[in-house]
Design a protein around this motif. Structure first.
Motif, PDB file in Angstrom:
ATOM      1  N   VAL A   1      36.112  41.637  34.812  1.00  0.00           N
ATOM      2  CA  VAL A   1      36.808  42.257  33.602  1.00  0.00           C
ATOM      3  C   VAL A   1      37.154  41.380  32.675  1.00  0.00           C
ATOM      4  O   VAL A   1      37.638  40.168  32.912  1.00  0.00           O
ATOM      5  N   ARG A   2      36.921  41.576  31.330  1.00  0.00           N
ATOM      6  CA  ARG A   2      37.811  40.927  30.225  1.00  0.00           C
ATOM      7  C   ARG A   2      38.938  41.528  29.844  1.00  0.00           C
ATOM      8  O   ARG A   2      38.809  43.016  29.539  1.00  0.00           O
ATOM      9  N   VAL A   3      40.074  40.934  29.544  1.00  0.00           N
ATOM     10  CA  VAL A   3      41.373  41.608  29.284  1.00  0.00           C
ATOM     11  C   VAL A   3      41.610  40.932  27.995  1.00  0.00           C
ATOM     12  O   VAL A   3      41.610  39.517  27.876  1.00  0.00           O
TER      13      VAL A   3
ATOM     14  N   GLU B   1      37.500  41.501  39.080  1.00  0.00           N
ATOM     15  CA  GLU B   1      38.286  42.776  38.759  1.00  0.00           C
ATOM     16  C   GLU B   1      39.383  42.877  39.886  1.00  0.00           C
ATOM     17  O   GLU B   1      40.515  43.798  39.799  1.00  0.00           O
TER      18      GLU B   1
ATOM     19  N   THR C   1      38.804  36.318  31.201  1.00  0.00           N
ATOM     20  CA  THR C   1      37.804  36.897  32.091  1.00  0.00           C
ATOM     21  C   THR C   1      38.326  36.722  33.758  1.00  0.00           C
ATOM     22  O   THR C   1      38.432  35.326  33.766  1.00  0.00           O
TER      23      THR C   1
ATOM     24  N   ILE D   1      33.705  45.039  30.724  1.00  0.00           N
ATOM     25  CA  ILE D   1      33.291  44.921  32.121  1.00  0.00           C
ATOM     26  C   ILE D   1      32.105  44.519  32.491  1.00  0.00           C
ATOM     27  O   ILE D   1      31.006  44.581  31.623  1.00  0.00           O
TER      28      ILE D   1
ATOM     29  N   ALA E   1      32.601  38.776  30.024  1.00  0.00           N
ATOM     30  CA  ALA E   1      32.686  39.009  31.612  1.00  0.00           C
ATOM     31  C   ALA E   1      31.347  39.070  32.369  1.00  0.00           C
ATOM     32  O   ALA E   1      30.269  39.519  31.923  1.00  0.00           O
TER      33      ALA E   1
ATOM     34  N   VAL F   1      43.328  42.344  38.664  1.00  0.00           N
ATOM     35  CA  VAL F   1      43.958  43.221  37.832  1.00  0.00           C
ATOM     36  C   VAL F   1      44.330  44.279  38.633  1.00  0.00           C
ATOM     37  O   VAL F   1      43.745  44.905  39.398  1.00  0.00           O
TER      38      VAL F   1
ATOM     39  N   ILE G   1      41.918  46.052  29.007  1.00  0.00           N
ATOM     40  CA  ILE G   1      40.433  45.582  29.603  1.00  0.00           C
ATOM     41  C   ILE G   1      39.559  46.142  28.372  1.00  0.00           C
ATOM     42  O   ILE G   1      39.845  47.274  27.879  1.00  0.00           O
TER      43      ILE G   1
END
Length: 329
Positions: free
Chosen positions: A31-33, A109, A106, A73, A26, A112, A70
């Motif tokens: 954010v990384r999901v 923000e 990623t 972050i 990220a 999401v 998530i």
């Protein structure tokens, strides 16, 4: 991470590769999901096939919608936190090469949105572009309480959310469909009246339902293909919201007819809409989800390694709902 990608456009079995790619990190504002599910939209299939537009990147991970958790972050992220269940949209779109056919993604923000605990990840992956598009078509020009809305393709991925959201917004809803099965789906979604456009007179039925007044708002899946019918069912000071026009990509628009009846024409593609409108859509969809159980149509589910088969299922054209890729298997 495991992912699916293509480096040239063409038939899904020929160009989609399943393998290992570096897990993204990220960046600031992102954010990384950890993805659990990926939704396959017709535009995703068209991009991969090369029928939508030319490739913008040397390598593309397809699919724009998804849902997951998530797990990282970036600097400056304030709203969502690690461990938050989310649904997302525009994962792979203009300016973004890597979409949701992967174990991780990623992205900024603002793309999401929290996913309620009672909505599965597969159901969450059907939201994204279909539900956001439906909301923007319906509410982009203000409230619809007390109005009559016509949703063309009322059992489609966008249409079935448009029917549900329109009812939630206080409108009466007409849905056009192409089969008895789809009519039943539209009724389950809340449509007050359904019309089979293949066997019934759409104009006569719609005008009779509105006491010859016409409809106030239309959510249209095929502007070019429907235009001859559309102009006969619109009320004075009404609005047509167009999100696709595959039946005729270069229609002749009789502007004088639109002008003399003050019919507004809103054409839209989701990624280009103003951020403030998109944020309003996310906030309202969250309220709608929280207000009661909703219907989320899942047409079929495939493992990540079977993404090519998922794309073929969308191309076949007979699905009812969204095709889902399970990113965790």
């Amino acid at each position: 991470m495991k992912a699916v990608w293509y480096e040239r456009t063409g038939a899904a079995p020929d160009v989609l590769t399943y393998g290992d790619m570096p897990t993204p990190v990220a960046a600031p504002g992102e954010v990384r999901v950890k993805l659990e599910a990926s939704g396959v939209n017709p535009a995703d299939v068209g991009r991969r096939a090369g029928s939508y537009r030319a490739m913008e990147f040397s390598r593309v991970i397809p699919n724009s919608d998804g849902a997951g958790i998530i797990d990282q972050i970036g600097d400056g992220v304030t709203r969502p936190g690690v461990g938050q269940r989310v649904w997302l949209y525009n994962g792979q779109r203009n300016g973004r090469a890597f979409g949701t056919a992967a174990e991780y993604i990623t992205l900024a923000e603002h793309l999401v949105t929290p996913l309620p605990a009672d909505v599965s990840f597969a159901a969450g992956a059907t939201l994204g572009i279909p539900c956001m598009t439906a909301w923007c078509c319906l509410f982009g020009d203000g409230p619809i309480a007390g109005q009559t809305v016509l949703v063309t393709g009322g059992a489609g991925a966008v249409g079935h959310y448009a029917v549900q959201l329109a009812k939630w917004g206080g409108a009466r809803v007409i849905a056009t469909v192409s089969s008895a099965l789809k009519a039943e789906q539209a009724r389950l979604d809340g449509a007050d009246f359904t019309i089979n456009y293949k066997t019934e007179d759409v104009v006569a039925k719609a005008m009779a339902f509105t006491d010859q007044r016409g409809v106030d708002r239309m959510v249209d899946v095929d502007f070019g293909g429907n235009i001859a019918t559309t102009l006969k069912v619109m009320a004075m000071n009404s609005t047509i919201a167009v999100y696709a026009t595959n039946g005729n990509r270069t229609p002749i628009v009789p502007m004088r007819d639109l002008m003399e009846r003050c019919i507004g024409l809103r054409s839209l593609v989701l990624f280009a809409l103003p951020p403030v409108l998109l944020a309003a859509a996310q906030a309202d969809i969250s309220k709608w989800l929280a207000a009661g159980p909703r219907l989320h149509n899942i047409a079929a589910q495939f493992a990540l390694s079977e993404t090519a088969q998922a794309h073929l299922a969308v191309e076949k054209g007979d699905k009812l709902g969204t095709v889902i890729v399970d990113c965790a298997r």
